[in-house]
Design an enzyme around this catalytic site. Structure first.
Site, PDB file in Angstrom:
ATOM      1  CD  GLU A 124     -11.565  -5.424  32.855  1.00 52.22           C
ATOM      2  OE1 GLU A 124     -11.876  -6.373  33.573  1.00 52.22           O
ATOM      3  OE2 GLU A 124     -10.669  -5.484  31.979  1.00 52.22           O
ATOM      4  NE  ARG A 183      -1.068  -4.024  26.705  1.00 48.43           N
ATOM      5  CZ  ARG A 183      -1.797  -3.796  27.797  1.00 48.43           C
ATOM      6  NH1 ARG A 183      -1.247  -3.379  28.905  1.00 48.43           N
ATOM      7  NH2 ARG A 183      -3.082  -3.988  27.784  1.00 48.43           N
ATOM      8  CE  LYS A 213      -6.464  -2.482  34.720  1.00 53.38           C
ATOM      9  NZ  LYS A 213      -7.760  -2.019  34.206  1.00 53.38           N
TER      10      LYS A 213
HETATM   11  P1  ATP Z   1      -3.731  -4.043  32.664  1.00 54.80           P
HETATM   12  O1  ATP Z   1      -3.051  -5.044  31.818  1.00 54.80           O
HETATM   13  O2  ATP Z   1      -2.820  -3.080  33.342  1.00 54.80           O
HETATM   14  O3  ATP Z   1      -4.730  -4.624  33.610  1.00 54.80           O
HETATM   15  P2  ATP Z   1      -5.818  -3.441  30.840  1.00 54.80           P
HETATM   16  O4  ATP Z   1      -5.528  -3.398  29.410  1.00 54.80           O
HETATM   17  O5  ATP Z   1      -6.551  -4.602  31.333  1.00 54.80           O
HETATM   18  O6  ATP Z   1      -4.496  -3.133  31.628  1.00 54.80           O
HETATM   19  P3  ATP Z   1      -7.930  -1.575  30.784  1.00 54.80           P
HETATM   20  O7  ATP Z   1      -8.600  -0.902  31.903  1.00 54.80           O
HETATM   21  O8  ATP Z   1      -8.698  -2.583  30.033  1.00 54.80           O
HETATM   22  O9  ATP Z   1      -6.610  -2.189  31.336  1.00 54.80           O
HETATM   23  O10 ATP Z   1      -7.310  -0.503  29.787  1.00 54.80           O
HETATM   24  C1  ATP Z   1      -8.019   0.566  29.254  1.00 54.80           C
HETATM   25  C2  ATP Z   1      -7.340   1.008  27.997  1.00 54.80           C
HETATM   26  O11 ATP Z   1      -5.993   1.361  28.267  1.00 54.80           O
HETATM   27  C3  ATP Z   1      -7.314  -0.095  26.968  1.00 54.80           C
HETATM   28  O12 ATP Z   1      -7.691   0.454  25.721  1.00 54.80           O
HETATM   29  C4  ATP Z   1      -5.897  -0.558  26.965  1.00 54.80           C
HETATM   30  O13 ATP Z   1      -5.527  -1.018  25.705  1.00 54.80           O
HETATM   31  C5  ATP Z   1      -5.139   0.696  27.373  1.00 54.80           C
HETATM   32  N1  ATP Z   1      -3.881   0.349  28.042  1.00 54.80           N
HETATM   33  C6  ATP Z   1      -3.709  -0.423  29.128  1.00 54.80           C
HETATM   34  N2  ATP Z   1      -2.405  -0.577  29.416  1.00 54.80           N
HETATM   35  C7  ATP Z   1      -1.719   0.132  28.496  1.00 54.80           C
HETATM   36  C8  ATP Z   1      -0.330   0.375  28.227  1.00 54.80           C
HETATM   37  N3  ATP Z   1       0.624  -0.142  29.000  1.00 54.80           N
HETATM   38  N4  ATP Z   1      -0.005   1.162  27.179  1.00 54.80           N
HETATM   39  C9  ATP Z   1      -0.955   1.700  26.402  1.00 54.80           C
HETATM   40  N5  ATP Z   1      -2.262   1.509  26.579  1.00 54.80           N
HETATM   41  C10 ATP Z   1      -2.663   0.733  27.602  1.00 54.80           C
HETATM   42 MG    MG Z   2      -8.421  -4.818  29.640  1.00 52.97          MG
END
Ligand code: ATP
Ligand code: MG
Length: 560
Positions: free
Chosen positions: A42, A267, A277
């Site tokens: 995102e 994760r 984030k």
């Molecule tokens: P955050 O919680 O940091 O805002 P998010 O999941 O909203 O993270 P995205 O931009 O949606 O962030 O993530 C893109 C991809 O990265 C998704 O497929 C998500 O599952 C993966 N991802 C995000 N954080 C992690 C993590 N800590 N470990 C493994 N994969 C992750």
């Molecule tokens: Mg997300």
């Protein structure tokens, strides 16, 4: 063929690899297809080390099967999205060494298709327009023993079609209506209790502008995005496991062009840092750190500035593996992976961080000698460099004490020490200022020990580094420590901001470095003897050299 790529280390316990292998062997919906994955960030923040794991899984898995991985900006929720982030995300992925070739997409490109699939669901009697307010919807969601209540569920198809079109045309207030999938109000999985798939939200979108005032929900949008792109395996994190039935429902009930399979993995969590984030943004916006690329941040741009190499991060991600249960990895393991990489490649140099002058009183005043030192004992092919030596040099202030203490093998009156690759010197005393601070240390050298060897075989335990006081460059050195004092700063009801480490950044000015560092560029990695691995900071210029300590030499991971 797949078997050949599978290496002992990274295949161990990798259930994703096994699932995909089974899928291919089975044929069926994967018949004749190459493995196709995607990484769907995102664009609302910079990527962090957790994303690196997802990137390594998504791109890495495609690579291992000789397939492809798309890069897709998941911009269906237009709050806080920004082009700045899009460019930064691309830069970080390329830096890690992965390529999406020409397969770069925005989920918002599919808004028309999504709208079409929503209409298809309404026509099939599988979606309806609901007029409950968000509060009413919450009140009516039921519980484990009581099904949800949805008064608009049996609205005639024609009426829903009409209302949905008018929702799209902007005839209704934000939040006044939703489109819901008609699935199962009694499902034990609340995601299946007629989930909302579209909502009205008048918000400007950074790509589609004001074209849309209705936006699809993630659970509806994501499977469609995957199917449109021909994704075979949609790899995501564990929190989506409970959403998989809905993912499959959307795929099975719309005429999307393919049937992707969602597979979830744990994760990555790392101690002594935060990874959401929202929290990272707060650290930046409230100026606890100096930007997203502050070397203390777990962002990829921060780690890069700190001196992390793509190889060290990919190696880290490979070695932590993929699992089905969330766990926290030690920050020291990430450091361990960096150290391993840099130990192989970094050029050794002598830099005195907290200098004090050492005067060798029996060494001729204007004599200068040259010593050849290997750039990297692990790699003779990296050659040697010349350092000069004279009567005065700088040493670390902590390499001298006035009174002997047990176990201290460096300079104190009467003790012999090796000046790395130069001579053995014997400490004779020091000079102090009025307030009693040591300002100069004195020693005599043994001319018979050129190169640092003792011809009579006598034992000299301590070896210290030094820099010729007539031939050096000044440098600023930035030392980093954990950003948080608590290993789990954001668990329970802790406020992570209460645990900021006030000593996470220490800036040393006036450090004395041997001249070799003058030719450093952004890709140079050094081992400053005895103090750690360093890289130049982005702020460094030829007139003002600045080095970041990437990691110290002491391995906290191995010690455990
Ligand atoms: P955050 O919680 O940091 O805002 P998010 O999941 O909203 O993270 P995205 O931009 O949606 O962030 O993530 C893109 C991809 O990265 C998704 O497929 C998500 O599952 C993966 N991802 C995000 N954080 C992690 C993590 N800590 N470990 C493994 N994969 C992750
Ligand atoms: Mg997300």
């Amino acid at each position: 063929m797949a078997e050949e790529i599978k290496t002992a280390e990274n295949a161990a316990g990798n259930f994703i690899y096994d699932f995909i292998t089974e899928d291919i062997a089975e044929g069926g919906r994967y018949e004749g297809k190459e493995v196709h994955t995607r990484f769907p960030p995102e664009p609302n923040g910079y990527l962090h080390i957790g994303h690196a794991k997802a990137i390594c899984v998504d791109f890495g898995m495609a690579e291992r099967f000789g397939g492809k991985c798309n890069l897709r900006m998941d911009d269906t929720n237009p709050t806080k999205e920004d082009v700045e982030y899009v460019d930064a995300i691309k830069e970080d992925i390329e830096w890690l060494g992965f390529s999406w070739d020409d397969r770069f997409y925005f989920a918002s490109e599919y808004f028309d298709d999504m709208y079409g699939y929503a209409v298809e669901l309404i026509k099939k009697g599988l979606a309806y327009v609901c007029q409950l307010t968000p509060e009413q919807m919450r009140e009516n969601r039921g519980d484990l023993s009581k099904p949800a209540v949805s008064p608009y569920r049996d609205r005639p198809v024609e009426e829903s079609l009409d209302l949905f079109e008018r929702m799209k045309n902007g005839e209704f207030e934000d939040g006044s209506m939703t489109l819901r999938a008609k699935i199962d109000l009694a499902s034990g999985n609340f995601n299946m209790r007629d989930p909302v798939i579209y909502r009205i939200n008048r918000i400007h979108h950074h790509r589609t502008g004001d074209k849309w005032c209705i936006y699809p929900m993630y659970d509806f949008a994501h499977p469609i995005e995957d199917a449109i792109e021909g994704i075979t395996h949609s790899l995501c994190t564990l929190e989506f496991e409970d959403h998989r039935p809905l993912y499959d429902w959307v795929i099975n009930n719309t005429s999307v062009p393919c049937v992707p399979r969602q597979i979830e993995f744990a994760r990555l969590g790392i101690n002594n840092t935060v990874m959401s984030k929202r929290k990272l943004r707060q650290l930046v916006e409230d100026k606890y750190v100096n930007g997203w690329d502050d070397p203390r941040m777990p962002t990829l741009c921060g780690l890069r500035r700190r001196g992390y190499t793509p190889a060290s991060i990919r190696n880290f991600c490979d070695r932590i593996g993929v699992a089905k249960t969330n766990s926290v990895v030690e920050y020291s393991f990430l450091e361990h992976c960096l150290r391993e990489d840099l130990n192989e490649t970094a050029q050794r140099v002598m830099v005195v961080l907290r200098p004090i002058k050492l005067i060798i009183t029996n060494y001729p005043e204007d004599k200068t000698e040259e010593f050849e030192i290997e750039n990297n004992p692990n790699r003779p092919e990296d050659g040697k460099r010349t350092v000069t030596f004279g009567r005065e040099c700088y040493i670390e202030a902590e390499d001298f004490i006035e009174q002997k203490i047990k176990g201290y093998n460096r300079l104190y009156p009467g003790n012999e020490v090796r000046l790395k690759s130069a001579y053995i010197v014997k400490c004779t005393g020091c000079k102090k200022d009025e307030s009693g601070n040591v300002v100069e240390v004195y020693a005599e050298y043994d001319p018979e020990t050129r190169g640092g060897d003792t011809p009579d075989g006598r034992k000299v335990r301590g070896t210290i580094h030094w820099v010729d006081a007539k031939n050096y460059v000044e440098a600023e050195v930035r030392l980093y420590d954990n950003l948080f004092t608590d290993p789990e700063p954001d668990t329970g009801d802790k406020n992570f901001l209460d645990y900021i480490n006030p000593e996470s950044l220490v800036v040393l000015k006036g450090c004395k470095a041997e001249r070799a560092v003058e030719k450093a560029d952004s890709s140079t990695r050094y081992q400053f003897m005895r103090s750690g691995y360093f890289c130049t900071d982005n702020d460094s210029t030829p007139d003002r050299l600045i080095f970041n300590r990437s990691v110290s030499l002491k391995d906290g991971y191995k010690r455990k």
